[in-house]
Design an enzyme around this catalytic site. Structure first.
Site, mmCIF file in Angstrom:
data_model
loop_
_atom_site.group_PDB
_atom_site.id
_atom_site.type_symbol
_atom_site.label_atom_id
_atom_site.label_comp_id
_atom_site.label_asym_id
_atom_site.label_seq_id
_atom_site.Cartn_x
_atom_site.Cartn_y
_atom_site.Cartn_z
ATOM 1 N N SER A 7 -73.093 24.365 -0.566
ATOM 2 C CA SER A 7 -71.671 24.021 -0.666
ATOM 3 C C SER A 7 -70.933 24.984 -1.575
ATOM 4 O O SER A 7 -71.505 25.533 -2.507
ATOM 5 C CB SER A 7 -71.542 22.595 -1.233
ATOM 6 O OG SER A 7 -70.207 22.337 -1.605
ATOM 7 N N TYR A 63 -73.199 16.199 -8.161
ATOM 8 C CA TYR A 63 -73.381 16.556 -6.730
ATOM 9 C C TYR A 63 -73.548 18.080 -6.609
ATOM 10 O O TYR A 63 -74.503 18.569 -6.014
ATOM 11 C CB TYR A 63 -72.170 16.076 -5.902
ATOM 12 C CG TYR A 63 -72.030 16.826 -4.609
ATOM 13 C CD1 TYR A 63 -71.047 17.815 -4.455
ATOM 14 C CD2 TYR A 63 -72.898 16.604 -3.553
ATOM 15 C CE1 TYR A 63 -70.942 18.532 -3.286
ATOM 16 C CE2 TYR A 63 -72.794 17.319 -2.372
ATOM 17 C CZ TYR A 63 -71.809 18.297 -2.250
ATOM 18 O OH TYR A 63 -71.708 19.015 -1.091
ATOM 19 N N LYS A 118 -76.850 20.731 -5.445
ATOM 20 C CA LYS A 118 -76.787 21.855 -4.489
ATOM 21 C C LYS A 118 -77.272 23.134 -5.152
ATOM 22 O O LYS A 118 -78.030 23.917 -4.599
ATOM 23 C CB LYS A 118 -75.353 22.036 -3.962
ATOM 24 C CG LYS A 118 -74.881 20.933 -3.048
ATOM 25 C CD LYS A 118 -75.684 20.866 -1.742
ATOM 26 C CE LYS A 118 -75.116 19.831 -0.796
ATOM 27 N NZ LYS A 118 -75.898 19.738 0.448
HETATM 28 C C1 WQD Z 1 -59.381 18.699 -1.371
HETATM 29 C C2 WQD Z 1 -58.007 18.746 -2.002
HETATM 30 C C3 WQD Z 1 -57.765 17.368 -3.942
HETATM 31 C C4 WQD Z 1 -58.207 13.540 -1.852
HETATM 32 C C5 WQD Z 1 -65.405 18.471 -2.155
HETATM 33 C C6 WQD Z 1 -66.777 18.923 -2.569
HETATM 34 C C7 WQD Z 1 -67.191 20.093 -1.715
HETATM 35 C C8 WQD Z 1 -67.156 19.705 -0.272
HETATM 36 C C9 WQD Z 1 -65.785 19.163 0.106
HETATM 37 C C10 WQD Z 1 -69.303 19.086 0.704
HETATM 38 C C11 WQD Z 1 -58.038 18.802 -3.517
HETATM 39 C C12 WQD Z 1 -56.854 16.883 -2.830
HETATM 40 C C13 WQD Z 1 -58.127 14.894 -2.131
HETATM 41 C C14 WQD Z 1 -57.044 12.723 -2.013
HETATM 42 C C15 WQD Z 1 -55.806 14.661 -2.730
HETATM 43 N N1 WQD Z 1 -68.183 18.765 0.023
HETATM 44 N N2 WQD Z 1 -56.945 15.443 -2.561
HETATM 45 N N3 WQD Z 1 -55.885 13.326 -2.448
HETATM 46 O O1 WQD Z 1 -62.798 18.470 -3.889
HETATM 47 O O2 WQD Z 1 -62.255 20.543 -2.490
HETATM 48 O O3 WQD Z 1 -64.493 19.529 -2.302
HETATM 49 O O4 WQD Z 1 -65.494 18.083 -0.793
HETATM 50 O O5 WQD Z 1 -69.636 20.126 1.135
HETATM 51 O O6 WQD Z 1 -68.472 20.473 -2.074
HETATM 52 O O7 WQD Z 1 -66.721 19.343 -3.900
HETATM 53 O O8 WQD Z 1 -62.501 18.333 -1.369
HETATM 54 O O9 WQD Z 1 -61.234 16.851 0.112
HETATM 55 O O10 WQD Z 1 -61.971 15.966 -2.171
HETATM 56 O O11 WQD Z 1 -60.117 17.658 -2.019
HETATM 57 O O12 WQD Z 1 -54.753 15.174 -3.151
HETATM 58 O O13 WQD Z 1 -57.053 11.486 -1.779
HETATM 59 O O14 WQD Z 1 -57.295 17.548 -1.667
HETATM 60 O O15 WQD Z 1 -57.111 17.305 -5.202
HETATM 61 O O16 WQD Z 1 -56.984 19.641 -3.950
HETATM 62 P P1 WQD Z 1 -62.929 19.238 -2.619
HETATM 63 P P2 WQD Z 1 -61.480 17.098 -1.331
#
Ligand code: WQD
Length: 292
Positions: A73, A97, A101
């Site tokens: 990841s 998490y 990885k």
């Molecule tokens: C994306 C953006 C949030 C939810 C994580 C893991 C990564 C991968 C993908 C597995 C950010 C914003 C989110 C919400 C929001 N997992 N957001 N409101 O954190 O980039 O990555 O998931 O492979 O390893 O670390 O993904 O989708 O949680 O967030 O504003 O309800 O959306 O702040 O900017 P992230 P995410």
């Protein structure tokens, strides 16, 4: 169940035992992946993700299979100081998490160094989104989703009131976080390309980013999903989510050159295919009752 390659159709041989089958390779996708849950339950994540992987590697070796594609990841880049992220960036983990990885990547590198028969490709996923265009398979997170698009999806089908936007004060085009969203079908194709690459004698334990090389903000994703679904997504602007990076997107040169792979689908396709799944399966794979 062990089946011999020769007797694929008759699992039990004349001696009444299961003859041995050779496995060509293993693609290891399995793992818990909720960042927030990993913070509150680190032992669950280390046991499931790391011990589970060690068990898998031991069983693979016992069956003479030393070809592995592992789902890593982009989280191993931690909070990258610049973008795009290349595979040579320094690695760090900012949550349990991500640490699992990172540890699994190091275990794979140690294994290859101990035994050159191992051929391993580590695929660093950026942000997987979307669903199969058939609308028959898609993402169905249990409980409250952690990731952006499953949450947007739940609001669109009426299972959530509004999307909470974590932070609108980042130094980005619209103040919201920027990520590299990649269609799950592109991700799947990346695995096929990696499987083929395992036959390259130069492969030892190699790493490839699977992303599009483009950054998209939260608000841009919401706008694209509203266009694809025809649904309005109400927003609640909140503070930044602890641990979030500001901008993360991939350098895709290495995968393009060495895997001969490049993402084909854009944000519009991701949102169209995700809505096609969600609109047909508002409560995922379970029945309405099981989701209440
Ligand atoms: C994306 C953006 C949030 C939810 C994580 C893991 C990564 C991968 C993908 C597995 C950010 C914003 C989110 C919400 C929001 N997992 N957001 N409101 O954190 O980039 O990555 O998931 O492979 O390893 O670390 O993904 O989708 O949680 O967030 O504003 O309800 O959306 O702040 O900017 P992230 P995410």
């Amino acid at each position: 169940m062990l089946l011999s390659r020769e007797s694929k159709n008759s699992p039990v041989n004349s001696a009444g035992t299961f003859p041995f089958i050779r496995f060509d390779a293993v693609i290891h996708f399995a793992g818990l992946k909720a960042v927030g849950e990993s913070v509150s339950k680190p032992l669950l994540y280390h046991d499931n993700n790391i011990v589970g992987t060690i068990t898998l590697l031991e069983v693979m070796a016992a069956h003479g299979c030393k070809n592995l594609v592992f789902s890593s990841s982009a989280t191993v880049y931690g909070w990258p100081k610049k973008v795009p992220c290349t595979e040579e960036f320094p690695l760090s983990a900012v949550n349990p998490y991500g640490r699992t990885k990172l540890f699994i990547e190091e275990i794979c590198r140690d294994l290859r160094n101990s035994d050159s028969q191992w051929k391993i490709i580590l695929l660093r996923y950026f942000n997987p989104v979307g669903a199969h265009p058939s609308g028959l398979i898609g993402e169905d997170p249990r409980g409250t989703p952690n990731n952006l698009m499953p949450f947007v999806q739940q609001v669109a089908v009426g299972r959530g009131q509004a999307l909470t936007v974590f932070g609108k004060d980042y130094s980005t085009k619209d103040g919201t976080g920027v990520r590299d969203y990649i269609h799950v079908v592109d991700l799947a194709d990346g695995h096929i390309a990696a499987l083929k690459k395992l036959s390259d004698p130069k492969i030892g334990c190699d790493v490839y980013n699977l992303g599009t090389g483009k950054g998209t903000s939260v608000l841009e994703m919401v706008t694209a999903f509203e266009k694809a679904s025809g649904k309005k997504i109400p927003l609640q602007i909140a503070g930044r989510r602890p641990g979030d990076a500001e901008v993360v997107y991939a350098s895709i040169k290495k995968a393009e050159t060495e895997l001969k792979w490049k993402a084909k689908y854009g944000i519009e396709d991701m949102c169209k295919d995700q809505w096609n799944w969600a609109s047909k399966n508002p409560f995922g794979y379970g029945s309405l009752e099981s989701k209440k």
